[in-house]
Motif scaffolding. Structure first.
Motif, PDB file in Angstrom:
ATOM      1  N   LEU A 109       0.833  -1.199   0.000  1.00 50.04           N
ATOM      2  CA  LEU A 109       0.000   0.000   0.000  1.00 50.04           C
ATOM      3  C   LEU A 109       0.869   1.251   0.000  1.00 50.04           C
ATOM      4  O   LEU A 109       1.714   1.425   0.867  1.00 50.04           O
ATOM      5  N   HIS A 110       0.639   2.112  -0.960  1.00 54.61           N
ATOM      6  CA  HIS A 110       1.390   3.360  -1.066  1.00 54.61           C
ATOM      7  C   HIS A 110       0.592   4.444  -0.341  1.00 54.61           C
ATOM      8  O   HIS A 110      -0.414   4.932  -0.848  1.00 54.61           O
ATOM      9  N   VAL A 111       1.053   4.764   0.851  1.00 57.80           N
ATOM     10  CA  VAL A 111       0.338   5.693   1.729  1.00 57.80           C
ATOM     11  C   VAL A 111       1.347   6.673   2.324  1.00 57.80           C
ATOM     12  O   VAL A 111       2.347   6.250   2.905  1.00 57.80           O
TER      13      VAL A 111
ATOM     14  N   ARG B   5      -1.147   6.875   7.319  1.00 59.21           N
ATOM     15  CA  ARG B   5      -0.986   5.460   7.674  1.00 59.21           C
ATOM     16  C   ARG B   5      -1.901   5.010   8.804  1.00 59.21           C
ATOM     17  O   ARG B   5      -2.419   3.899   8.774  1.00 59.21           O
TER      18      ARG B   5
ATOM     19  N   VAL C 105      -5.317   4.274   7.371  1.00 62.40           N
ATOM     20  CA  VAL C 105      -5.371   3.006   6.648  1.00 62.40           C
ATOM     21  C   VAL C 105      -5.337   1.832   7.630  1.00 62.40           C
ATOM     22  O   VAL C 105      -6.095   0.871   7.485  1.00 62.40           O
TER      23      VAL C 105
ATOM     24  N   TYR D   5       6.573   0.735   2.871  1.00 57.78           N
ATOM     25  CA  TYR D   5       5.133   0.709   2.668  1.00 57.78           C
ATOM     26  C   TYR D   5       4.430  -0.136   3.719  1.00 57.78           C
ATOM     27  O   TYR D   5       5.004  -1.056   4.281  1.00 57.78           O
TER      28      TYR D   5
ATOM     29  N   SER E 272      -9.513   8.753   0.572  1.00 60.73           N
ATOM     30  CA  SER E 272      -8.552   7.716   0.933  1.00 60.73           C
ATOM     31  C   SER E 272      -7.133   8.269   0.912  1.00 60.73           C
ATOM     32  O   SER E 272      -6.744   8.945  -0.040  1.00 60.73           O
TER      33      SER E 272
ATOM     34  N   THR F 205      -4.585   6.422   0.573  1.00 61.03           N
ATOM     35  CA  THR F 205      -3.797   5.522  -0.264  1.00 61.03           C
ATOM     36  C   THR F 205      -3.642   6.129  -1.653  1.00 61.03           C
ATOM     37  O   THR F 205      -4.620   6.476  -2.303  1.00 61.03           O
TER      38      THR F 205
ATOM     39  N   ASN G 103      -1.169   1.106  -5.046  1.00 56.73           N
ATOM     40  CA  ASN G 103      -0.733  -0.160  -4.456  1.00 56.73           C
ATOM     41  C   ASN G 103      -0.099  -1.029  -5.537  1.00 56.73           C
ATOM     42  O   ASN G 103      -0.231  -0.749  -6.724  1.00 56.73           O
TER      43      ASN G 103
END
Length: 101
Positions: A8-10, A15, A18, A49, A85, A87, A90
Motif C-alpha cells: 500500500l502506497h500511503v 498510515r 489506513v 510501505y 482515501s 492511499t 498499491n
C-alpha cells in the motif's frame, strides 16, 4: 500454499487512517474459504510501505475470494470514497510457496 503481498502506497500522515480501516479485516478473513492467514504490516521506518499479507491454500482459493461478493463488499467503501482515501496506489505481489515450516 499461495501468498499475496499488497503493498500500500500511503503517505506517512495517512498510515494510521489506513491501519484503522483494516482493523476488522483479520476477523472477517477467518471466514473466507481457503484463507490461512491475514496480516497487516506496518513499517518500522517511514521509508517503507504498509503491507497486507495473506496466505492461501491455493491460488484458486485466492482468486475465488477476489471474485467473491465478500471481496466486492470489502472494497466498495474504498471505491466510493477514493477522494478521502490516503492511499495513493498499491502493487500486488504473488508467490507460490514450495517450502515452509
Amino acid at each position: 500454499m499461495f501468498v499475496v503481498f499488497n503493498e500500500l502506497h500511503v503517505p506517512k500522515e495517512g498510515r494510521q487512517n489506513v491501519e484503522n480501516r483494516f482493523s476488522n479485516s483479520a476477523e472477517k478473513m477467518k471466514e473466507i474459504p481457503g484463507c490461512l492467514d491475514f496480516m497487516f504490516l506496518t513499517p518500522e521506518d517511514n521509508d517503507n510501505y504498509q503491507i497486507v499479507l495473506t496466505k492461501w491454500e491455493t491460488r484458486e482459493s485466492y482468486e475465488a475470494w477476489v471474485n467473491s461478493d465478500e471481496f466486492k463488499e470489502a472494497h466498495r467503501t474504498r471505491r466510493a470514497n477514493l477522494d478521502k482515501s490516503p492511499t495513493t496506489g498499491n502493487k500486488i505481489y504473488t508467490y507460490n510457496v514450495p517450502h515452509h515450516l
